[in-house]
Motif scaffolding. Sequence first.
Motif, PDB file in Angstrom:
ATOM      1  N   VAL A   1      25.652 -35.361  23.088  1.00 14.79           N
ATOM      2  CA  VAL A   1      26.566 -34.533  22.290  1.00 14.79           C
ATOM      3  C   VAL A   1      27.117 -33.383  23.132  1.00 14.79           C
ATOM      4  CG1 VAL A   1      26.714 -32.967  20.315  1.00 14.79           C
ATOM      5  CG2 VAL A   1      25.512 -35.156  20.093  1.00 14.79           C
ATOM      6  N   TYR A   2      26.260 -32.760  23.946  1.00 12.43           N
ATOM      7  CA  TYR A   2      26.670 -31.654  24.806  1.00 12.43           C
ATOM      8  C   TYR A   2      27.745 -32.117  25.791  1.00 12.43           C
ATOM      9  CZ  TYR A   2      26.107 -27.299  27.365  1.00 12.43           C
ATOM     10  OH  TYR A   2      26.319 -26.065  27.948  1.00 12.43           O
ATOM     11  N   GLN A   3      27.511 -33.265  26.392  1.00 13.22           N
ATOM     12  CA  GLN A   3      28.482 -33.805  27.346  1.00 13.22           C
ATOM     13  C   GLN A   3      29.791 -34.161  26.668  1.00 13.22           C
ATOM     14  OE1 GLN A   3      26.945 -32.669  30.206  1.00 13.22           O
ATOM     15  NE2 GLN A   3      27.914 -34.495  31.090  1.00 13.22           N
ATOM     16  N   LEU A   4      29.680 -34.707  25.479  1.00 14.94           N
ATOM     17  CA  LEU A   4      30.895 -35.074  24.749  1.00 14.94           C
ATOM     18  C   LEU A   4      31.713 -33.826  24.410  1.00 14.94           C
ATOM     19  CD1 LEU A   4      32.625 -37.212  23.320  1.00 14.94           C
ATOM     20  CD2 LEU A   4      31.205 -36.896  21.295  1.00 14.94           C
ATOM     21  N   CYS A   5      31.019 -32.769  23.975  1.00 14.84           N
ATOM     22  CA  CYS A   5      31.721 -31.521  23.658  1.00 14.84           C
ATOM     23  C   CYS A   5      32.378 -30.931  24.922  1.00 14.84           C
ATOM     24  CB  CYS A   5      30.757 -30.514  23.041  1.00 14.84           C
ATOM     25  SG  CYS A   5      30.200 -30.975  21.362  1.00 14.84           S
ATOM     26  N   ASN A   6      31.681 -31.031  26.049  1.00 14.63           N
ATOM     27  CA  ASN A   6      32.261 -30.545  27.300  1.00 14.63           C
ATOM     28  C   ASN A   6      33.506 -31.338  27.681  1.00 14.63           C
ATOM     29  OD1 ASN A   6      30.388 -28.521  27.600  1.00 14.63           O
ATOM     30  ND2 ASN A   6      29.051 -29.722  28.955  1.00 14.63           N
ATOM     31  N   ALA A   7      33.423 -32.657  27.455  1.00 13.98           N
ATOM     32  CA  ALA A   7      34.574 -33.494  27.793  1.00 13.98           C
ATOM     33  C   ALA A   7      35.778 -33.151  26.927  1.00 13.98           C
ATOM     34  CB  ALA A   7      34.193 -34.970  27.637  1.00 13.98           C
ATOM     35  N   VAL A   8      35.503 -32.916  25.641  1.00 13.61           N
ATOM     36  CA  VAL A   8      36.601 -32.553  24.744  1.00 13.61           C
ATOM     37  C   VAL A   8      37.159 -31.185  25.119  1.00 13.61           C
ATOM     38  CG1 VAL A   8      37.219 -32.027  22.350  1.00 13.61           C
ATOM     39  CG2 VAL A   8      35.741 -33.986  22.864  1.00 13.61           C
ATOM     40  N   SER A   9      36.273 -30.236  25.425  1.00 13.68           N
ATOM     41  CA  SER A   9      36.722 -28.872  25.763  1.00 13.68           C
ATOM     42  C   SER A   9      37.519 -28.840  27.058  1.00 13.68           C
ATOM     43  CB  SER A   9      35.516 -27.941  25.872  1.00 13.68           C
ATOM     44  OG  SER A   9      34.847 -27.851  24.630  1.00 13.68           O
ATOM     45  N   SER A  10      37.198 -29.735  27.986  1.00 17.90           N
ATOM     46  CA  SER A  10      37.893 -29.735  29.281  1.00 17.90           C
ATOM     47  C   SER A  10      39.359 -30.137  29.177  1.00 17.90           C
ATOM     48  CB  SER A  10      37.165 -30.672  30.256  1.00 17.90           C
ATOM     49  OG  SER A  10      37.233 -32.013  29.793  1.00 17.90           O
TER      50      SER A  10
END
Length: 367
Positions: A34-43
């Motif tokens: 989930v953390y990685q997914l949120c980072n990907a979306v935020s990027s």
Amino acid sequence: MGVLKRLKNMGLRQSFFLLSVVCLLLALGLTFGVYQLCNAVSSRYPTGGFVIHYNGEVTFMEEPTPEQLKILELMERIRLTSIVVIPAGGVGAAGILFYRLKLKTPIAVLQAGTERIRAHDLDFTIPEVSSDELGQICAAFETMRGELLKTNRELWRQAEERQRLNAAFAHDLRNPVTVLKGTVKLLRQDRTDEQALDRLESYANRIEQYVEAMSSVQRLEQIPVVKKPLPLPQLGKELEETAQLLAPGLETEFHFPKDGTAEIDHGLFLTVAENLIGNAARFAKAKLIISLETDGEFLRLSVRDDGPGFPGPLLQDGPKPFGRLEENATHFGMGLYTSGLLCIKHGGALKLENQDGALAQAVFKMG
């Protein structure tokens, strides 16, 4: 399936620890995802701010629009929330799995067993659910249920035996009391023979001895056998007197030895004789034949009546306690039943057959 089976047979502490570790690892992995997914979306969106290069130049970054800023804030909240919620959910999932795999079935089995025992129903079995501590408790519960069932059956058997003993006691007293009442009636009518008083005393003593013997036993088979030599003519005379009092309106034919002795239990012999004569008198049409014979080892008492004979089930299965010959009969079959037990107690047997009516033969082992 193999993993689940091993888990079910694993100890409670071991299985709970294993489920907790597995669920926590899965939760941490999901949190990381989930953390990685949120980072990907935020990027994908500009974050604003500026960058200072090594030569001192400053470059201002693109500022996010209000909509993009909301998305970035949402991703940040999701990251922070997932760090707490997902691991906590993993622990909760471990508890739920532990309950369903390890606790639910044993608890349900024990609860159902407790309800049935509370309802006085012990005719069931507790299944083997697992090899862990709760499985051992279920096995112990099954052992307890089996012991309770065994104890209840033994208590029920003892109650039935006591009922049979009481019925036999009441039944076997009826014939001596009938003899006493008949003798008293003859005394009142002044039509007695010389042995009337002796008969009264003899039967009174028999009743006293019988009451004392029966009060000390718990089972019919425990009735003591005390043998002593008795003249056969005396036994024949007692049988004649018994027949006169228990079957006064019937023609009676006797066949007795003129001499000799028999070493038997006197009271037990008379009890069986009175039962057989009284039973034959109830079903005879007009005649009884009573005979006594010995071969040196056994004494045989035969009582034959000209009635309809014994029913087929009685001949096939033998006398049973409280076995009525008719549905509305007032007699409960205790006479033949106790007579059979007393003959066996005396080393003999009771034989029943239909031969020109009903023939009952009581065999007593002498000596």
